[in-house]
Design a protein around this motif. Structure first.
Motif, mmCIF file in Angstrom:
data_model
loop_
_atom_site.group_PDB
_atom_site.id
_atom_site.type_symbol
_atom_site.label_atom_id
_atom_site.label_comp_id
_atom_site.label_asym_id
_atom_site.label_seq_id
_atom_site.Cartn_x
_atom_site.Cartn_y
_atom_site.Cartn_z
ATOM 1 N N THR B 160 -4.268 6.187 1.885
ATOM 2 C CA THR B 160 -4.342 6.384 3.218
ATOM 3 C C THR B 160 -5.903 5.969 3.686
ATOM 4 O O THR B 160 -6.910 6.632 3.129
ATOM 5 C CB THR B 160 -3.966 7.703 3.706
ATOM 6 O OG1 THR B 160 -3.027 7.981 3.499
ATOM 7 C CG2 THR B 160 -4.229 7.756 5.369
ATOM 8 N N MET B 180 -5.936 3.191 11.433
ATOM 9 C CA MET B 180 -5.632 3.683 10.443
ATOM 10 C C MET B 180 -5.344 2.615 9.404
ATOM 11 O O MET B 180 -4.786 1.364 10.025
ATOM 12 C CB MET B 180 -4.148 4.732 10.037
ATOM 13 C CG MET B 180 -4.434 5.739 10.773
ATOM 14 S SD MET B 180 -5.638 7.196 9.869
ATOM 15 C CE MET B 180 -4.258 7.926 9.036
ATOM 16 N N ILE B 182 -3.369 1.648 5.920
ATOM 17 C CA ILE B 182 -2.331 2.131 4.980
ATOM 18 C C ILE B 182 -2.222 1.165 4.083
ATOM 19 O O ILE B 182 -1.582 -0.009 4.143
ATOM 20 C CB ILE B 182 -1.150 2.561 5.373
ATOM 21 C CG1 ILE B 182 -1.197 3.652 6.963
ATOM 22 C CG2 ILE B 182 -0.119 3.429 4.520
ATOM 23 C CD1 ILE B 182 -1.899 4.797 6.446
ATOM 24 N N ALA B 198 1.430 8.727 10.295
ATOM 25 C CA ALA B 198 -0.050 8.560 9.973
ATOM 26 C C ALA B 198 -0.746 9.262 11.441
ATOM 27 O O ALA B 198 -0.400 8.829 12.235
ATOM 28 C CB ALA B 198 -0.438 7.129 10.121
ATOM 29 N N ARG B 248 0.108 11.461 6.879
ATOM 30 C CA ARG B 248 -1.179 11.112 6.300
ATOM 31 C C ARG B 248 -2.187 11.444 7.501
ATOM 32 O O ARG B 248 -1.924 11.058 8.654
ATOM 33 C CB ARG B 248 -1.195 9.441 6.113
ATOM 34 C CG ARG B 248 -0.333 9.008 5.272
ATOM 35 C CD ARG B 248 -0.139 7.478 5.431
ATOM 36 N NE ARG B 248 0.832 7.089 4.351
ATOM 37 C CZ ARG B 248 0.644 6.459 3.310
ATOM 38 N NH1 ARG B 248 -0.563 6.354 2.604
ATOM 39 N NH2 ARG B 248 1.687 5.914 2.528
ATOM 40 N N ASP B 296 -3.135 13.250 2.303
ATOM 41 C CA ASP B 296 -1.721 13.057 2.619
ATOM 42 C C ASP B 296 -0.847 14.171 2.057
ATOM 43 O O ASP B 296 -1.329 15.006 1.053
ATOM 44 C CB ASP B 296 -1.151 11.964 1.287
ATOM 45 C CG ASP B 296 -1.654 10.573 1.849
ATOM 46 O OD1 ASP B 296 -2.481 10.350 2.958
ATOM 47 O OD2 ASP B 296 -1.648 9.723 0.859
#
Ligand SMILES: [Cu+2]
Lengths: 468, 455
Positions: B160, B180, B182, B198, B248, B296
């Motif tokens: 993440t 974010m 990922i 997320a 996350r 996470d």
């Protein structure tokens, strides 16, 4: 006989002169004329006696002063003195009767009979009458001036009291905010939520607010005493409104005001009459130098069987003394008058413009407060309340904002009060006897409602004696 | 006036519009806003990430390279109905769209600057050539307004990660520029994931009554957000019973956030360093997400409505003053009435706690500054939730279809499984009690003696 005819005519003339002297009446138009002058200067004094109880308007207050004030009686007495002088000026010296008896050696005797009238008194009378008439006019003007001064002083005191009452009303609520904050402070402290420092700060503010209120009360009492003196009423049952008038929307045109003042200012009128009086005095003095102690008369003489009648004339020869000193003094006094008039004509426009400038600055200040400051503070209070609602600020911030708002209103009242005092001064300078009417009233009831309307009885008791 | 009376009074005087708005604010109208992802595995083998209240940026494959295009620009953002602001973000939103790729992918990322000032993008946590790191001045020239730069590198890790500007950072982060990134492991997950969420944590100096974040603030923030939203506008995290859920979390705010999930012991399975080896996973109910960090967490869904929030009490509130007088226990009777003669809207509050506050603000009679949320909001099936900021609900339900991210409404508790009242008498039962009980006759605080030393 020729002489006898002549004497008869002279005798007749003397009789006529004496009769003429008797018809002169004291003038009584002065009071009316003063009233008319004041009316022209904006003040109506013809109103009838009123009760003068309860709430007095500005006009009523002035009326009460003009009718009741002890100085007014003195003013009228002065006018009567001037009226008496007019009568005096028309009175002639009484004719002189002379009688003599002589024993002549030889047994006969002589009788002389004479009737004489001061010629000066007759010849100078018109001039003296003119002087007295001018004096009377001056007394009339002085009466108007003094009444005007009294009226304006009353207006000034009236405005001051209304302002003090209204200022007190606002100050009472401004002080309340600090008193309540202090009261709340004690509750917070009792709950264990307030440290001594903040507690002391709140107590200090509350004490200061009390002092401000005391000050406002003192000012109100002083203003009331001042107006009371002007009104000279014999009772206590009077009050004034507690809302100041607002300025009229249209300001006077400065140039027009100056032109008017230069045209008809009372002080200029007085100077004109003083000048006429001086000219009469001069006229009089000129004649006096010839006619002082002059006499005409008729004499009748009997000696034995002889009779003789004939006129008589006596006067001083103006060889050494011709009233020159008096005439020099008069010339100087005329000069002085002219200097005073010139100075007045020079100063008046300047002083008027200065005061008009001051007035327009005060109007601007009032406008800025009314249009910008007070709405901004109202918005601040509303925004503060919104913040208090959402737990962003506390109640002490809210009370503080309200206090700032009320203090600005108090200052607004003070500026308005200053404005009207300035109007009184302007009236005085411009030779007006009254200030112009306002337009509408300064309403503070929304921001500072009187406490009595909105309080529970228990709270009223707590505030008892603070204000009324 | 008592609260009851106020509510009655407000009902009769408030315009309908105000009530509707107040109800919307309080959470009566609540649907998930995030763009739902497919709920099935990508051809590359991963379960796509769901960004609550957000979205995932589509890419193009060009000669074996995944091409993304980010646009830095000014946006209009809503934190919750009743609070909008001019912010900066990417491709129309804050946070910007989530970038998603797989370990080993070659990525080419175009960045167009439509901001009024220069910017850059730093790929937070990624292993890449120094010149692709996005620190303006240090590793590249700044991207001037109107210019488009391209970043190109191969993803050498999984986990993440985040992206944000590294130019005029104080302003650009404060204005909401973040997203974010990922990266799924090439070799798949040790545990099969059914739902992968997320969330980016942030703070905002949105002073009450204003409509633009204030970049100068360093400590006293007004709004605490998950994906740039505050409760009750944060999407509920939806899962089926028994599904394995991952959340996350990344933190680009200026505070640490102890994130707490009710109802389960979750496993912390990864961090900035990617997926941890299974033996390092640890069981927690609260995990601190430090400033600039990622974590996470994973758990298996248990049916119910489960609160999910930061445990800093002030981070689960909307704006409030921090220097207001403490009204707890303060009796304002009598004074309050007097104050109302001059300030008719004043109402003494908080003598018995702040719990009553939400009723007053929800009902709309207690208005606040414009464009400002009340500090406590949200209404559940049993009453006011009295929260704000970093708070949302994990809603686990039986029989939920994969890819169904719609808000399922409130949980229907099985019979007998809801706490209930057994008595209205405070003297009920014989509870053991110790200590000194406070009451009206409690003594004042002790005052220390200050008489100096006695020799
Ligand atoms: Cu937090």
């Amino acid at each position: 006989m020729k002489y006898s005819d002549c004497a008869r005519r002279i005798g007749l003339a003397l009789v006529l002169v004496s009769l003429a002297a008797c018809v002169s009446q004291p003038p009584d138009h002065g009071a009316e004329q003063a009233q008319a002058a004041l009316l022209a200067r904006g003040l109506d004094t013809s109103l009838q006696q009123d009760q003068f109880a309860g709430e007095l308007s500005r006009q009523q207050a002035v009326q009460a002063a003009v009718l009741n004030h002890p100085s007014v009686r003195a003013e009228y007495a002065r006018l009567n003195i001037a009226a008496a002088d007019v009568v005096r000026a028309s009175e002639l010296l009484n004719p002189r009767l002379s009688l003599s008896w002589l024993d002549v050696s030889g047994g006969s005797n002589e009788l002389t009979l004479g009737l004489a009238q001061s010629l000066a008194a007759v010849m100078l009378r018109p001039a003296r009458q003119r002087i007295a008439a001018a004096d009377y006019e001056l007394a009339t003007l002085a009466l108007a001036d003094n009444l005007q001064e009294l009226a304006l002083a009353t207006e000034s005191a009236w405005y001051a009291l209304v302002a003090a009452e209204q200022g007190l009303q606002v100050q009472a609520r401004a002080s309340d905010t600090a008193l309540w904050a202090d009261e709340l402070g004690s509750r917070f402290a009792a709950a264990g939520n307030m440290a001594p420092l903040q507690r002391a700060e709140l107590a200090r503010s509350a004490a200061e607010a009390r002092l401000e209120l005391l000050d406002a009360e003192r000012q109100r009492d002083q203003a009331r005493a001042r107006l009371e003196q002007q009104l000279a009423l014999h009772h206590e049952d009077w009050s004034v409104p507690t809302t100041l008038p607002l300025p009229a929307t249209d300001a006077p045109d400065p140039e027009q005001l100056v032109a008017q003042a230069l045209d008809a200012h009372p002080a200029l009128q007085t100077l004109a009459w003083e000048r006429r009086r001086l000219l009469s005095v001069g006229d009089n003095a000129r004649r006096e130098s010839w006619l002082d102690e002059a006499e005409v008369g008729v004499e009748h003489e009997r000696s034995g069987e002889e009779r003789a009648t004939g006129p008589e004339l006596a006067f001083r020869l103006p060889l050494w003394h011709r009233n020159a000193g008096t005439r020099l003094a008069l010339a100087a006094e005329l000069e002085l008058l002219e200097a005073r008039e010139a100075s007045l004509r020079g100063q008046l426009p300047r002083r008027l413009r200065l005061q008009l400038g001051e007035l327009s600055r005060l109007r601007e200040a009032l406008e800025v407060r009314e249009r910008l400051l007070l709405p901004a503070l109202a918005a601040e209070v509303e925004a503060r309340q919104d913040r208090v609602n959402f737990m962003l600020d506390g109640v002490f911030n809210l009370l503080g904002s309200k206090q700032s708002e009320l203090r600005a209103w108090r200052d607004h009242v003070a500026t308005l009060a200053e404005y009207w005092q300035q109007q009184v001064e302007l009236a005085d300078t411009a030779g007006r006897a009254a200030t112009p009417a306002g337009e509408g009233l300064l309403d503070v009831s929304a921001v500072a409602p009187p406490e009595s309307n909105s309080q529970a009885p228990e709270q009223q008791e707590q505030h008892h004696g603070r204000h009324h | 006036m008592k609260r009851r009376d106020f509510l009655v009074a407000s009902g009769s005087v408030l315009p309908a519009l105000a009530i509707t708005r107040a109800m919307a604010n309080s959470g009566h109208v609540h649907t998930n806003q995030g763009e739902p992802t497919a709920g099935r595995r990508d051809p590359q083998g991963y379960m796509p990430v769901q960004t609550p209240n957000g979205w995932t940026l589509p890419h193009r494959m060009v000669d074996g390279v995944k091409e993304f295009h980010l646009v830095a620009e000014e946006i209009e953002h809503e934190f919750a109905p009743g609070s909008r602001a001019k912010c900066w973000g990417y491709n129309g939103t804050s946070p910007g769209p989530t970038l998603e790729a797989v370990e080993g992918d070659k990525v080419r990322i175009f960045v167009t600057n439509r901001l009024p000032e220069h910017t850059s993008i730093h790929w937070h946590g990624l292993i890449l050539p120094s010149g692709m790191d996005g620190v303006s001045g240090l590793t590249q020239p700044a991207i001037q307004p109107g210019d488009t730069f391209v970043y190109e590198f191969t993803l050498q890790q999984h986990g993440t990660h985040m992206y944000h500007p590294h130019a005029d950072e104080m302003v650009q982060l404060a204005m909401g520029m973040m997203g974010m990134f990922i990266i799924h492991p090439r070799d798949g997950e040790p545990e099969h994931i059914d739902r992968d969420y997320a969330i980016l944590l942030h703070n905002w100096a949105m002073h009450p009554g204003t409509s633009r974040p204030d970049p100068a603030v360093m400590v006293e923030f007004d709004l605490w957000t998950m994906n740039s939203k505050v409760f009750p506008a944060i999407d509920s995290l939806v899962a089926g019973s028994g599904e394995r859920v991952r959340i996350r979390l990344g933190n680009l705010s200026m505070w640490n956030h102890p994130i707490h999930l009710h109802g389960v012991q979750f496993l912390v399975t990864g961090s900035d360093g990617g997926r941890w080896p299974r033996e390092q996973w640890r069981s927690e109910v609260t995990e601190i997400i430090g400033v600039g960090q990622m974590r996470d967490i994973e758990f298996v869904g248990v049916p119910g409505d489960w609160a999910f929030h930061c445990h800093m009490a002030h981070h689960t509130m909307n704006p409030m003053g921090h220097e207001i007088p403490n009204t707890l226990g303060v009796n304002q009777d009598g004074v309050e009435e007097k104050i109302r003669t001059l300030l008719p809207r004043y109402m003494a509050m908080g003598e018995h706690g702040m719990g009553e506050h939400q009723d007053h603000t929800d009902s709309g009679h207690m208005t606040g500054p414009p464009n400002t949320l009340p500090m406590m909001m949200g209404e559940g099936q049993f009453g006011n939730i009295e929260m704000g900021g970093m708070f949302t609900v994990v809603k686990v339900r039986d029989g939920l279809a994969a890819g169904d991210f719609r808000d399922p409404g409130w949980y229907r508790h099985p019979e007998g499984e809801v706490a209930r009242r057994v008595s209205a008498d405070p003297d009920y039962g014989q509870p053991a009690r110790r200590g000194k009980l406070a009451g009206p006759n409690s003594s004042d605080l002790p005052v220390p003696k200050r008489q100096g030393h006695q020799h």
